[in-house]
Design an enzyme around this catalytic site. Sequence first.
Site, short mmCIF file in Angstrom:
data_model
loop_
_atom_site.label_atom_id
_atom_site.label_comp_id
_atom_site.label_asym_id
_atom_site.label_seq_id
_atom_site.Cartn_x
_atom_site.Cartn_y
_atom_site.Cartn_z
N SER A 123 0.84 -1.20 0.00
CA SER A 123 0.00 0.00 0.00
C SER A 123 0.87 1.25 0.00
CB SER A 123 -0.90 0.00 1.24
OG SER A 123 -1.73 1.13 1.24
N GLY A 124 0.58 2.16 -0.94
CA GLY A 124 1.35 3.40 -1.03
C GLY A 124 2.51 3.33 -1.99
N THR A 128 -2.05 1.86 -7.99
CA THR A 128 -3.22 2.47 -8.63
C THR A 128 -2.79 3.50 -9.67
OG1 THR A 128 -4.49 2.12 -6.61
CG2 THR A 128 -5.37 3.70 -8.20
N ASN A 173 -1.21 4.97 3.24
CA ASN A 173 -1.55 5.52 1.93
C ASN A 173 -2.88 6.26 2.03
OD1 ASN A 173 -1.94 6.05 -0.76
ND2 ASN A 173 -2.14 3.91 -1.39
N SER A 176 -5.64 4.25 -0.59
CA SER A 176 -5.30 2.83 -0.64
C SER A 176 -6.48 2.01 -1.19
CB SER A 176 -4.95 2.33 0.77
OG SER A 176 -4.72 0.95 0.77
N SER A 177 -6.20 1.15 -2.17
CA SER A 177 -7.23 0.24 -2.71
C SER A 177 -7.50 -0.83 -1.67
CB SER A 177 -6.76 -0.40 -4.01
OG SER A 177 -6.53 0.57 -4.99
N GLY A 400 -0.22 -6.01 -2.30
CA GLY A 400 1.09 -6.62 -2.12
C GLY A 400 1.18 -7.33 -0.78
N GLU A 402 1.75 -8.05 2.91
CA GLU A 402 1.55 -7.12 4.04
C GLU A 402 2.09 -7.71 5.33
OE1 GLU A 402 -2.33 -4.50 2.63
OE2 GLU A 402 -2.48 -5.76 4.40
#
Length: 1040
Positions: A123-124, A128, A173, A176-177, A400, A402
């Site tokens: 994330s981040g 995206t 993020n 974040s998705s 990804g 985590e």
Amino acid sequence: MDSKSLEERCNQILRNMEASLTARDRVGIQDFVLLDAYTSENAFLDNLRKRFHENLIYTYIGTLLVSVNPYKELDIYSKKQMDTYMGVNFFELPPHIYALADNVFRTMQSEFNNHFILISGESGAGKTEASKKILQFYAVSCPSTKLLNNVRDRLLLSNPVLEAFGNAKTLKNDNSSRFGKYMDIQFDHQGGAVGGHILSYLLEKSRVVHQNHGERNFHIFYQLVEGGEEDLLRWLGLERNSQHYRYLVQGNCAKVSSINDKSDWKTVQKALSVIEFSESDIEHLFGIIASVLHLGNIKFETDVRGYASLSNNQEMHWVSKLLGIPAQVLQQGLTHRKIEAKTEEVFTPFSVDHAVYARDALAKAIYGRTFNWLVNKINESLANKDSSRKTVIGLLDIYGFEVFNVNSFEQFCINYCNEKLQQLFIQLTIKSEQEEYEMEGIEWESVPYFNNKIICDLVEEKHRGIISLLDEECLRPGEATDLTLLEKMEEKIGGHPHFVTHKLADQKTRKTLERGDFRLLHYAGEVTYCVVGFLDKNNDLLYRNGKEVMRQSKNAIIKHCFPSSEPDTKRRPETVVTQFKSSLVGLTEILMSKEPWYVRCIKPNEAKQPGRFDDVLVRHQVKYLGLMEHLRVRRAGFAYRRKYDIFLQRYKPLCPDTWPNWKGSAAEGVKRLIKHLGYRPDEYKMGKTKIFIRHPRTLFATEDAFQVCKHKLATRIQAKYKGYRVKGDFQKQKDAATKIENCWRGMMARKEREKRAWAVKVIKKFIKGFMTRNNPACIDNSEYLAYVRQNYLTRLKQSLPKTVLEKEAWPTPPPIMKEASQLLKKIYICHMVRKYVRGITPQRKSQLLLKVQTSSMFKGKKENYPFSVCRPFMDTRISPEDISIKVLQMIRHEHIKYSVPVVKYDRNGFRPRLRQLIFTQDAAYLVEEAKIKQRIDYSSLKGVSVSNLSDNFLILHVTYDDIKQKGDLVLQCDYLFEALTKLSVIANKQNYIKVVQGSVRFDIQPGREGFVDFKSGQESMVYRAKNGHLMVESTRTKSR
């Protein structure tokens, strides 16, 4: 294309190749495959860091693209950049996401097969954004017609809609998705984008009802509240304040500086209209979003029987209205559970905890199913109606690997997904390498790599894997808890080398594990999971009557999401992890049927700061993204491979036989060239269309030789050119320089002579003026005296006194300026005094007047007086809140002027007692808490005695009319000078305050007297002496 433009194109390609290779020392190597120390993680990081600090955020590993988030805007995504990368060979230009997108597109067109681009990272890291850049590139590069433009716009605008409903601010993020997304873009035979399809995975529904500190709910809630029109909010029953909604404030950061909810709201509205959502759909959609907010505000209270009952009917009214469900039905669904027993149906009331659980489960179900409806609606808009065969490019934007401080069920699913994708990634990479080697007729060498099948089996194996054990525990009857799940895993898979718990661990490892934790050794490293919440999150149950309530809705979307045709069996629905596993199997099948391309996104630091490269964080991501593994596979055989014609075109100047033109085949030319360069047989292989070079150092040695050769050729050309152009100009320049030099020297000599003549006159006048300086002003000394005046005034300006007290610091004037100096001094001092007086405030003035009065009473008389001068006086030392209300009522007719805490010593025995001394307009009061101990009229105050030492004692002498009256007061006050000054002003008794030496006599009562003795000592103390007197001993203060 004419021959001239073709030649320019070739020259441009050569220049770009040259720039990429020769700049390797300054900006790192643009393809990690060419890294000499390819097995060294440090060398990998050094190259990545070097390029990152030069704003080169893209690097290749063969055809895999590594992207480092710069956390700032870079001017590399313009239309001009897109045009530059369109139709260019993959390795011609520096690495870029446009190069990868273009290569995928052209390969799809030429081979007429399907491809996918896997975008991964934590994330981040910029996944995206990378997906958006690829979509934007295809929107510009694909053929354009009115129909195709319509599809293109829908593809692009599906992103902001999905981001609004599926993205949220997290700690890592701001956008974040919170779901995985796979998008297929469909192309016709001419390369036009004609349709698309989206699949979503594992939406984080729990975020709807709970957010961690520093995180937000999904963007759409805030966009609606902050950006929605007043009429819309009024119709939805919402207020323009996120703080009023329980589901929006748990993270305590509803406002985020980097997010503009109002602007994003307008973007979403525009996108919904372009994707062809009807007004009715939009109305129902926002009604659902608002109903979730109202649902979160519904509160429950415990009734007399201990069951849950609703406490706010207003929120229930809005949920009922927006969802089109009768309020009574909705209320029963939130407070009762339906139980079927054979032929009977029984409604059992909830406790408050069960009602809250049911409410939150309903909110998650509504939002989750609405999100699925939204994705399906977008798919309908993107659907291609033409049945002819299409080629596809898929974009997989997936979470990804985590690793958090506390890892739960969500991290377990995400990391399982990454294990499966890593397994697929290595398999496809090795497969593509094998195919290229076979196509070129080169023997394939087996590659050692870590096969993570053992970890995938640990998670997904039937009957023994973690998923099976988790489902068994969720479905079995009896009291199943998270800890019983942990015990079952310890029993079934306790001997697995990649699984450990607190119970199974050795003494050292046990210290790092809690009793409710288990640890998996993933391909990317160890991850410790907290088992708490696994069963609840895996069940994600919605009570059956909750579904029945939703089926009565008149909202078209809710009716679609909770269809009456949905089977209402008594069997439990599939668990979350089983659904996720099934969807992952489907995704794997989709990806296996397509050609893979990869974008690995890396986050350089946690603080989102541009230019900062955190080695530890990046090293961790390099590991779990499998980049070193991929590089080892790519480098297992040959590091560099190029087509014969491209290789020969660049390096032919190195061999006399191939320079300047080679007339045979490109393969023969390359053979002649490498023979001349002295390549050893083990350094290269000749394929059918390409040359394969094993080591990067061989390529770099060739490149360095080419640079030397190129410079030699350039030097010879430059020498001839310079000789021809410069030789003829040299004599002209020499003649011109001589003329200019002569003119310049003559002009400078004349100027020097004039300057010296002027200097002689000035010096002469100065000496003459100095000699006649004491004479009356005349033509000889007028200029000198003017200089003296100016010099003195300049010195005076720089050394003027800063304060009135520095008035003696006035520079000594020369004789001629004595009178003027005295006048200026007088004027300046008046100016400073006036300025000082004007700057005094009324409060300061009254403070100074009090200080003057204090000085008149105590200056030179009492030892510690000098220390009080710098301390400002206060209006009072006790606030009205600290004075008893009873006392205030008793003296309410008198205005309190001043109050101060004191210590009162008993007349008999001298016992100290804390008291409050209050001065009013008419009298002084000695107060003990809520009781007035003594009142002293100012008319009966005959005097105040203080010693000349540094103590804080004062004796108030009073007159009395009868023997029942109390005698004099012996007090100790920390604010002695302030209190006595206030008393002298209030009572107008300035002359009654006496400073005495030695001892003070006071009246205990009529006819009885006592004494207070004062003396200096080593330390301050108060005690009763043997003679019965009160002894006050104080330290001697140093004079100031």
